[in-house]
Design an enzyme around this catalytic site. Structure first.
Site, PDB file in Angstrom:
ATOM      1  N   GLY A  74      65.245 128.987  70.162  1.00 28.72           N
ATOM      2  CA  GLY A  74      66.425 128.813  69.331  1.00 28.72           C
ATOM      3  C   GLY A  74      67.260 130.072  69.259  1.00 28.72           C
ATOM      4  CB  VAL A  88      68.492 134.294  64.783  1.00 29.34           C
ATOM      5  CG1 VAL A  88      68.581 134.685  63.320  1.00 29.34           C
ATOM      6  CG2 VAL A  88      67.077 133.894  65.121  1.00 29.34           C
ATOM      7  CE  LYS A 141      63.117 130.220  64.226  1.00 29.38           C
ATOM      8  NZ  LYS A 141      61.910 130.958  64.590  1.00 29.38           N
ATOM      9  CG  ASP A 153      56.177 136.483  70.338  1.00 29.13           C
ATOM     10  OD1 ASP A 153      55.841 137.338  71.200  1.00 29.13           O
ATOM     11  OD2 ASP A 153      57.258 135.898  70.347  1.00 29.13           O
TER      12      ASP A 153
END
Ligand SMILES: *[C@@H]1O[C@H](CO)[C@@H](O)[C@H](O)[C@H]1NC(C)=O
Ligand SMILES: *[C@@H]1O[C@H](CO)[C@@H](O)[C@H](O)[C@H]1NC(C)=O
Ligand SMILES: *[C@@H]1O[C@H](CO)[C@@H](O)[C@H](O)[C@H]1NC(C)=O
Ligand SMILES: *[C@@H]1O[C@H](CO)[C@@H](O)[C@H](O)[C@H]1NC(C)=O
Ligand SMILES: *[C@@H]1O[C@H](CO)[C@@H](O)[C@H](O)[C@H]1NC(C)=O
Length: 670
Positions: A360, A362, A375, A474
């Site tokens: 996506g 932001v 987001k 992540d």
């Protein structure tokens, strides 16, 4: 809207159909009614040279203004023909023609006469030459009696022109000839044609029984309905006339003059279905065609409705599903309306984009005068929905000063959106590597150390501090935000991308979440995230922040995993100059003891053997000085798989008992 559109389309179609059928079935017979005549009616009529509408009447041979009206003949027809009979169907139409005659003598004696006519043709030229005087505009001397004339006339004769003529006030039936087949004097019937008064005449023809009837009476007479016709005779008009005829009047003057006027005219006729014939044929062709079309369109409509409904319920299901899952989580974040978020972000204006992730973008937005980060997941429904649920349920329940705060979410019209608090200083990655620190913001050692400690706290909280263990999966510089006070905030839960490594890896085609450079070497073997892979990523991050170097490329030929920043620091460690690894841009302005601790901790976390890595708890305790640094080998150990667990070792035993290499409930949902 959609349904309405469809329905109105269908109703329009039905309307058209009805109109069409109506047109097709329309009774196509000649009927008209004139109470008087005006100039506006002129286009309804066809006239010859001396005929026109004037003084509220049809002047069949002209009025007397100035010009001579001697030796004139004229005709006037209704512009549309009448279908008199039909050969194939052996049917003849009936008609009634009722009109008001007004004949005003203009000389003494006066003459000649007026006739109601049915003719083959109409038009300026269709009147015979020299048909004035005794010929009444019906025939002339040459054409009299010729069957080619195709004319039927009911004459109202005001002059006895021949021996045959009864008198100067009679009605006659003429067929192709001025010599009447039937004539009746009006003398003893109370009707005087030449008195300049209105005389009503009615010509009635019954096409079924082939009977012709003529009525004449004065307009002030009463009880006319019971009156007997002055003429009643059998007559088959179809023997003399073509199938389509024009109806009208003719009149003439001679050496004696009169004004021949028609003041009103009512005409009715029956329909003998000639036009219907064609129409019905069309109907037979079109009804099946239209039916098939209607059925087809109906089918399409029904299918579409069904499909829409199905899709809508699916979407609703998913939406409800998302809502239920989110509402079930302990502290439900606020649900926003799509229109509010659209307004907040200027309808997702690309100018407001702060960053792009694997699933996506932001965007920056303004919600209630407050800056937020929104987001927007890519419109890849199922994955996006999973990510949204993961993100909202994970981070929505977490509260830590080093985590980006989730404000709310939205799922509407296939749009998946998550709203965070806005981080004015952007990502750590930008701040470390963007040379133009134009804002006068320099990431000095204190800030960097603070970031490292903050992230360590956040990860310790995720791994050990909250109800369920959460793996971030992540961790990287671009997922760490700095708030207005330059505190580190770990964000982007769920923005983690999946990296397809099939074809490049030697064993696995599994999808592994994470970012190249931050991924522990064993990731490719176990194919899933563990606490240790998070720790490894943290170690890389620590080295990156301290050295101001990107993690570098991952190279992994068989058993030869290298990561440039790790190798770089470890090499310096080997020669006892680890402190040289610190970012040169700091200009040696840092606490050396702290820096050395941080670098060695980073290397410890990046140990190729996952069992040798400290837990986040240990790492944090080392940073706070509660624990001493672990010993790490001077040379970077080779990566060996399967990794060997140390034989019941002192320091790391506590983390091992938690079964670090067993898969842990992954709350991020992927
Ligand atoms: C009318 O025609 C007749 C012959 O048909 C002729 O004798 C007479 O002079 C004509 N009258 C006028 C006014 O033209
Ligand atoms: C037409 O109909 C009439 C009766 O209406 C009948 O006498 C006559 O024979 C029919 N003609 C033909 C050709 O069918
Ligand atoms: C003509 O008039 C008669 C008598 O009023 C009526 O019976 C008949 O139906 C009429 N015919 C038409 C074609 O109007
Ligand atoms: C009668 O009318 C026809 C057709 O208009 C024309 O050809 C012919 O010459 C006329 N006869 C006389 C005697 O005028
Ligand atoms: C008809 O009317 C005219 C003009 O009013 C008159 O001269 C004539 O004698 C009348 N005819 C009859 C038969 O009454």
């Amino acid at each position: 809207m959609y349904y309405l559109g469809k329905i109105s389309y269908l109703t329009n179609f039905v309307h058209l159909l009805i109109i069409f059928i109506f047109l097709v079935l329309r009774v196509d017979c000649l009927s008209f009614n004139y109470q008087n005549f005006t100039k506006q009616n002129e286009n309804d009529f066809i006239t010859t040279e001396h005929s026109y509408i004037e003084f509220g009447a049809i002047q069949v041979t002209g009025d007397a203004r100035g010009t001579s009206i001697s030796n004139l003949s004229g005709r006037i027809w209704y512009s549309q023909p009448m279908n008199l009979w039909n050969r194939r169907k052996n049917r003849t139409a009936s008609f009634n023609s009722t009109f008001v005659i007004n004949i005003k003598p203009e000389s003494d004696p006066w003459g000649e006469g007026l006739a109601f006519i049915l003719t083959k043709e109409s038009g300026y030229e269709s009147i015979p030459d020299e048909s004035y005087g005794q010929w009444l505009g019906i025939v002339n001397e040459t054409t009299n009696g010729s069957s080619l004339n195709n004319i039927f006339a009911v004459e109202f004769d005001t002059r006895k022109s021949y021996l045959d003529d009864l008198d100067d006030n009679h009605v006659g039936i003429d067929i192709n000839s001025i010599n009447s087949v039937n004539q009746v004097s009006l003398m003893d019937r109370g009707v005087n044609l030449s008195r300049a008064v209105d005389v009503i005449a009615s010509v009635q023809y019954d096409g079924e029984s082939n009977i012709l009837k003529v009525y004449t009476f004065m307009s002030n007479e009463t009880g006319v309905n019971e009156r007997n016709p002055i003429i009643s005779m059998p007559l088959d008009l179809s023997s003399y006339l073509p199938e389509d005829v024009f109806v009208g009047f003719s009149a003439s003057t001679g050496i004696y003059n009169q004004l021949n006027c028609i003041k009103a005219w009512n005409f009715t006729s029956t329909d003998i279905g000639n036009s219907n014939e064609v129409s019905l044929l069309w109907l037979w062709i079109l009804i099946p065609v239209i039916s098939v079309l209607v059925v087809f369109l109906g089918g399409v409509f029904v299918y579409f409705s069904w499909w829409r409904k199905k899709k809508r319920t699916q979407v609703l299901d998913q939406s409800e599903n998302i809502e239920i899952q989110i509402q079930n989580s302990a502290t439900a974040p606020q649900r926003f309306q799509l229109k509010d978020l659209k307004r907040a972000t200027g309808n997702f204006d690309p100018k407001n984009i702060l960053g792009r992730g694997g699933c996506g973008v932001v965007l920056k937005g303004m919600l209630d005068q407050k800056e937020v980060a929104v987001k927007r997941f890519f419109n890849d429904s199922s994955q996006g929905a999973k990510d949204l649920i993961a993100e909202v349920t994970t981070i929505g329940n977490l509260h830590h000063k080093n985590l980006v705060k989730l404000i709310g979410w939205c799922y509407e019209s296939n749009e998946l959106l998550v709203v965070y608090e806005f981080m004015p200083n952007g990502s750590l990655e930008k701040l470390i590597f963007c040379e133009e620190n134009g804002k006068g913001l320099s990431l000095n050692w204190e800030i960097r150390y603070g970031v490292i400690c903050g992230i360590a706290q956040a990860l310790d909280y995720l791994h050990n501090g909250c109800q369920k263990r959460v793996l971030h999966r992540d961790i990287k510089a671009s997922n760490i935000m700095l708030d207005s006070e330059l505190n580190a905030r770990l964000g982007d839960f769920g923005l983690a991308r999946t990296v397809q490594v099939n074809g490049k890896t030697h064993h696995s085609t599994k999808e592994i979440a994470g970012t190249i450079g931050y991924m522990a070497p064993e990731s490719f073997h176990i194919g899933r995230a563990t606490v240790e892979t998070d720790v490894f990523a943290f170690g890389v991050l620590v080295l990156e922040v301290a050295c101001g170097r990107k993690p570098g490329n991952r190279r992994y030929e068989e058993n030869n995993y290298t990561n440039r920043v790790i190798e770089y620091v470890w090499d310096l460690y080997k020669i006892g100059r680890i402190i040289d690894a610190i970012d040169v841009r700091l200009d040696r302005d840092f606490n050396e003891e702290q820096a050395e601790c941080v670098l060695i901790l980073g290397l410890a976390c990046c140990h190729p053997n996952p069992y040798e890595r400290p837990s986040m708890k240990t790492a944090l305790q080392i940073l706070t000085g509660e624990l001493v640094l672990p010993d790490i080998p001077t040379e970077k150990p080779a990566f060996v798989w399967p990794a060997k667990a140390p034989s019941s070792n002192e320091a790391s035993s506590d983390s091992l008992q938690e079964g670090q290499l067993t898969p842990i409930t992954v709350l991020s949902g992927r």
